[in-house]
Design a protein around this motif. Structure first.
Motif, short mmCIF file in Angstrom:
data_model
loop_
_atom_site.label_atom_id
_atom_site.label_comp_id
_atom_site.label_asym_id
_atom_site.label_seq_id
_atom_site.Cartn_x
_atom_site.Cartn_y
_atom_site.Cartn_z
N ILE A 88 34.64 -17.91 22.42
CA ILE A 88 34.74 -19.10 21.52
C ILE A 88 33.45 -19.62 21.62
N VAL A 89 32.22 -19.51 22.52
CA VAL A 89 31.15 -19.82 22.40
C VAL A 89 30.45 -19.11 21.34
N LYS A 90 30.45 -17.77 21.29
CA LYS A 90 29.54 -16.90 20.39
C LYS A 90 30.28 -17.30 18.94
N SER A 91 31.38 -17.48 18.84
CA SER A 91 31.83 -17.56 17.39
C SER A 91 31.62 -19.05 16.98
N SER A 92 31.54 -19.98 17.96
CA SER A 92 31.07 -21.33 17.45
C SER A 92 29.70 -21.40 16.98
N ILE A 93 28.84 -20.59 17.82
CA ILE A 93 27.36 -20.54 17.30
C ILE A 93 27.07 -19.90 15.78
N VAL A 94 27.94 -18.64 15.71
CA VAL A 94 27.83 -18.07 14.50
C VAL A 94 28.48 -19.01 13.19
N ILE A 95 29.53 -19.75 13.46
CA ILE A 95 29.85 -20.69 12.43
C ILE A 95 28.83 -21.58 11.93
N PHE A 96 28.00 -22.05 13.13
CA PHE A 96 26.95 -23.06 12.82
C PHE A 96 25.67 -22.28 12.14
N ILE A 97 25.24 -21.35 12.71
CA ILE A 97 24.43 -20.41 12.04
C ILE A 97 24.53 -20.19 10.67
N ASN A 98 26.05 -19.71 10.50
CA ASN A 98 26.40 -19.48 9.06
C ASN A 98 26.24 -20.42 7.99
N GLU A 99 26.71 -21.40 8.47
CA GLU A 99 26.54 -22.74 7.55
C GLU A 99 25.11 -23.09 7.30
N ILE A 100 24.24 -23.07 8.19
CA ILE A 100 22.71 -23.15 8.17
C ILE A 100 22.44 -22.40 6.96
N LEU A 101 22.69 -20.96 7.22
CA LEU A 101 22.18 -19.76 6.35
C LEU A 101 22.76 -20.14 4.79
N TYR A 102 24.00 -20.42 4.71
CA TYR A 102 24.64 -20.55 3.37
C TYR A 102 23.80 -21.64 2.65
N LYS A 103 23.71 -22.60 3.35
CA LYS A 103 22.76 -23.76 2.78
C LYS A 103 21.35 -23.31 2.43
N SER A 104 20.89 -22.29 3.14
CA SER A 104 19.40 -22.00 3.06
C SER A 104 19.07 -20.93 2.10
N LEU A 105 20.17 -20.28 1.76
CA LEU A 105 20.14 -18.85 1.04
C LEU A 105 20.48 -19.01 -0.13
N ARG A 106 20.92 -20.15 -0.71
CA ARG A 106 21.73 -20.13 -1.96
C ARG A 106 20.99 -19.81 -3.08
N GLN A 107 19.67 -19.77 -3.17
CA GLN A 107 18.72 -19.20 -4.41
C GLN A 107 18.05 -17.96 -3.97
#
Length: 241
Positions: A88-107
């Motif tokens: 649960i801790v690792k998957s929560s970290i991944v969900i957070f990192i994933n949101e940051i990456l999705y917002k950062s890599l759009r272009q």
């Protein structure tokens, strides 16, 4: 043309009753959208659990330059994540990192060095043992180097403030409120100097970690156009307790 490439899953959107469109950051082509037909059917070779956030893929794809939605010939998890989906801790970290990456890599266009950094980071998190509570802090700091706004550390040791707006250390208090100072400044410098491989050596309190993640999100929003609001970090901090 058919190509082989590695990929990192960022987002999956329902397209029809049995099909999805997956946004995948690929090694060869950067961020792409792929139609995956029949994935929700029981006999599909591609399973939905392969398309969870930041899962790592080996792909064979049909690629059309300047095309819209691309097509996949073959896809498989490689390497298979051993711990992130069940921790649960690792998957929560991944969900957070994933949101940051999705917002950062759009272009984002193709960038094999950035791809390798993200890919290796996910493998590192998957294999890491406790403590892992500071992984996302170090990851976000290191990611800024690839995105073009890594802090200028020239005067880190002789400064009293870090100016989030301008990305610099300063002796003088900035004329705005977007800065880090005092004990939090020292912890921020520790973040900058900590390698991702040695993230477990970073010792900071829960209170400081919460403050720094808020400031790092501010830093991203200041330097990435239309970054928007981050929602997953509140859940992550609750999990980290």
């Amino acid at each position: 043309m058919i190509h082989k490439t590695r990929g990192i899953v960022l987002k999956v959107t329902d397209y029809s009753e049995s099909s999805v469109v997956a946004r995948i950051f690929t090694e060869k082509f950067g961020l792409q959208s792929y139609m995956i037909n029949g994935v929700k059917k029981a006999k599909s070779k591609v399973k939905m659990n392969m398309l969870q956030p930041l899962h790592l893929l080996d792909m064979v794809v049909y690629h059309k330059p300047n095309g819209g939605i691309q097509k996949i010939s073959d896809i498989r998890s490689m390497p298979m994540l051993q711990h992130i989906p069940y921790d649960i801790v690792k998957s929560s970290i991944v969900i957070f990192i994933n949101e940051i990456l999705y917002k950062s890599l759009r272009q984002q266009t193709d960038d094999e060095v950035l791809f390798e950094f993200i890919f290796k980071s996910i493998e590192l998190l998957d294999a890491a043992e406790e403590p892992i509570a500071n992984f996302h802090l170090v990851f976000l700091v290191k990611l800024t180097r690839f995105l073009g706004f890594y802090p200028d550390t020239s005067y880190a040791d002789t400064s009293n403030y870090f100016d989030l707006k301008n990305g610099i250390f300063s002796k003088q208090q900035p004329k705005h409120l977007l800065y880090i100072t005092n004990e939090d400044l020292q912890n921020f410098i520790l973040l900058l100097r900590c390698s991702l491989e040695n993230f477990q050596e970073l010792k900071i309190t829960h209170k400081s970690r919460k403050f720094l993640i808020d400031k790092l999100i501010d830093y991203y929003s200041l330097h990435i156009d239309d970054f928007g609001q981050v929602k997953s970090h509140a859940i992550l901090e609750e999990v980290l307790g």
